[in-house]
Design a protein around this motif. Sequence first.
Motif, PDB file in Angstrom:
ATOM      1  N   PHE A  98       0.812  -1.227   0.000  1.00 13.54           N
ATOM      2  CA  PHE A  98       0.000   0.000   0.000  1.00 13.54           C
ATOM      3  C   PHE A  98       0.847   1.281   0.000  1.00 13.54           C
ATOM      4  O   PHE A  98       0.613   2.195  -0.787  1.00 13.54           O
ATOM      5  CB  PHE A  98      -0.936   0.006   1.214  1.00 13.54           C
ATOM      6  CG  PHE A  98      -1.931   1.137   1.215  1.00 13.54           C
ATOM      7  CD1 PHE A  98      -3.159   0.997   0.600  1.00 13.54           C
ATOM      8  CD2 PHE A  98      -1.632   2.344   1.839  1.00 13.54           C
ATOM      9  CE1 PHE A  98      -4.082   2.033   0.603  1.00 13.54           C
ATOM     10  CE2 PHE A  98      -2.544   3.392   1.826  1.00 13.54           C
ATOM     11  CZ  PHE A  98      -3.766   3.229   1.220  1.00 13.54           C
ATOM     12  N   GLY A  99       1.828   1.331   0.874  1.00 10.32           N
ATOM     13  CA  GLY A  99       2.663   2.527   0.972  1.00 10.32           C
ATOM     14  C   GLY A  99       3.468   2.768  -0.302  1.00 10.32           C
ATOM     15  O   GLY A  99       3.697   3.910  -0.700  1.00 10.32           O
ATOM     16  N   LYS A 101       2.508   1.939  -3.262  1.00  8.59           N
ATOM     17  CA  LYS A 101       1.570   2.428  -4.259  1.00  8.59           C
ATOM     18  C   LYS A 101       1.438   3.945  -4.132  1.00  8.59           C
ATOM     19  O   LYS A 101       1.422   4.665  -5.131  1.00  8.59           O
ATOM     20  CB  LYS A 101       0.213   1.750  -4.026  1.00  8.59           C
ATOM     21  CG  LYS A 101      -0.812   2.081  -5.072  1.00  8.59           C
ATOM     22  CD  LYS A 101      -2.087   1.298  -4.809  1.00  8.59           C
ATOM     23  CE  LYS A 101      -3.163   1.666  -5.800  1.00  8.59           C
ATOM     24  NZ  LYS A 101      -4.416   0.965  -5.529  1.00  8.59           N
ATOM     25  N   GLN A 102       1.374   4.427  -2.902  1.00  8.56           N
ATOM     26  CA  GLN A 102       1.262   5.874  -2.690  1.00  8.56           C
ATOM     27  C   GLN A 102       2.494   6.594  -3.209  1.00  8.56           C
ATOM     28  O   GLN A 102       2.466   7.754  -3.544  1.00  8.56           O
ATOM     29  CB  GLN A 102       1.069   6.201  -1.201  1.00  8.56           C
ATOM     30  CG  GLN A 102      -0.043   5.441  -0.516  1.00  8.56           C
ATOM     31  CD  GLN A 102      -1.329   5.433  -1.311  1.00  8.56           C
ATOM     32  OE1 GLN A 102      -1.744   6.464  -1.853  1.00  8.56           O
ATOM     33  NE2 GLN A 102      -1.964   4.278  -1.426  1.00  8.56           N
TER      34      GLN A 102
END
Lengths: 279, 237
Positions: A98-99, A101-102
Amino acid sequence: MIEISNVGKSFAERNREHYIALDQVSFAVKKGEFVSLVGPSGCGKSTLLNMIAGFEKAETGIIEVNGHKVKGPGPDRVVVFQEHGLFPWLTVLDNVAFGLKQRGLSKKERHSIALEQIKAVHLSKFIDRYPHQLSGGMKQRVAIARALAMDPDILLMDEPFAALDEQTRSILQKDLEEIWVKTQKTILFITHNIREAVMLSDRVLVMSTQPGKIKKEFIVQAARPHSIGDPLIHHLESKITEELADELEKVVREEMGDEYRIKKNTFSIPSVDSMGFGI
Amino acid sequence: MIAWDLGYRYLHWGWKFPSPLQTYQAFVDGFTQGHLWGSISASLRRLLISFVISIAIGTTLGFLFARFRFFDQTFGFLVVALQTVPSIAWLPFAIIWFGLNDTAVIFITTIGATWTMSMASRTGIMNISTLHIRAAQMMGTGNGFRMFFQVMIPAAFPHLMTGIRVAWAFAWRALVAGELVAKGVGLGQMLQDSRDIGDTASILCVVIIIAIIGTISDHLCFKRLEDKIMLRFGYIK
Ligand SMILES: Nc1ncnc2c1ncn2[C@@H]1O[C@H](COP(=O)(O)OP(=O)(O)OP(=O)(O)O)[C@@H](O)[C@H]1O
Ligand SMILES: [Mg+2]
């Protein structure tokens, strides 16, 4: 590198005007150092960690990370929470990625980094599972992998193993120590388990309560990896336990009135074969 | 079915209420030569347009209510009041603004579904755990669109889904009510036209279709989707 100088924080309360949670707290964590924070419940450990993470603002004083004042949450300081905080709608793999992706990494790039971190916490078989399909220990491993995937300078851990059983806890402690040795991250670790603190840390900070302050600092000079059999470790554990028993007595007296007294021997030194001592 | 037929035969309802056979005939006629298909598709088209608009507006409003206290205490309060107004009450306005046409019907259908959706999404977003918000912030979502789409929407999903189902039911109701009055092609208009010529069989036929579409869409689409996703993410065990 974390530098905290004269940090204070108070909360508004309904009946009283202000409750001072932290008062003039100062300490520093060097790059690559593993520091534990122990103290009675409610002394402001989480508050302090949340301020370093940037979730809350310091009322007074300055918090600096790598020479920059903390202004808000950032990917250079990642937190591992007591209740994992994984996203239930994402698989293990996507949670860990997730991180990344950011950060704008392509799907391929972020999955390959995420897979590497998942492997480091021994969960390669479970990448397609959702968090609710994992045990408590596995969730906490995913949370650690998620933090490491961000490759932060600093790991902030707020009682990450508190909800786990003793066996799982000691396995995760070993894993964490291994990861720390390998990655040389700076780690600030909150725990109620004194043995855990001594076993993992270079330095243990004991906090006192009402208001929250750093009361004493213990340097763990034992050779790495720390072992329970080491008399130095054992000695330190009992010294910290004693220090905390005083503090705890203060809390109980405050809450239950002066007539309540804890007998000192209730908090005697834990025997070597016990699984550590919690407060 | 039998009671219905007996009632028709012995209680002498005559043309006021159709017999099962007449209703069946109306179905067959409607689907083979009448404009039942056209009506259904016209109604569904309006419904879908309104539905999409109201879900989008409702979710956005809910987010604003959850995020901004001031907005919540002013406009949020108004929405609670508006929620109690049957959307058909807006029809006179709609007719004045848009005329007796599609836009007016879409307008009141949208209004019928928006408020309840906004309240559901407000609740959903307010109930997101701080832990998830913080986790997202530290991983660099910021507090804008990425936070909204990647964290808030999925985290609020159980409440949003409830909102969507209720919104659908409300929209469906408002649609038929609006169509009764408006001109054009649609199920509501068909009810009205059939009444004009005293064709009770067609009226009943349309009522049944409305009930069937309502049930099917809820059970087979939304309920299924909801159960599947809830189970997958462990919202229900
Ligand atoms: N948002 C808040 N509003 C009011 N008081 C708060 C708030 N957050 C924390 N406090 C108070 O500040 C004090 C410190 O809380 P904190 O959570 O930092 O303690 P802690 O040392 O982490 O405790 P524990 O070991 O139980 O986790 C507590 O007395 C708590 O009641
Ligand atoms: Mg805490």
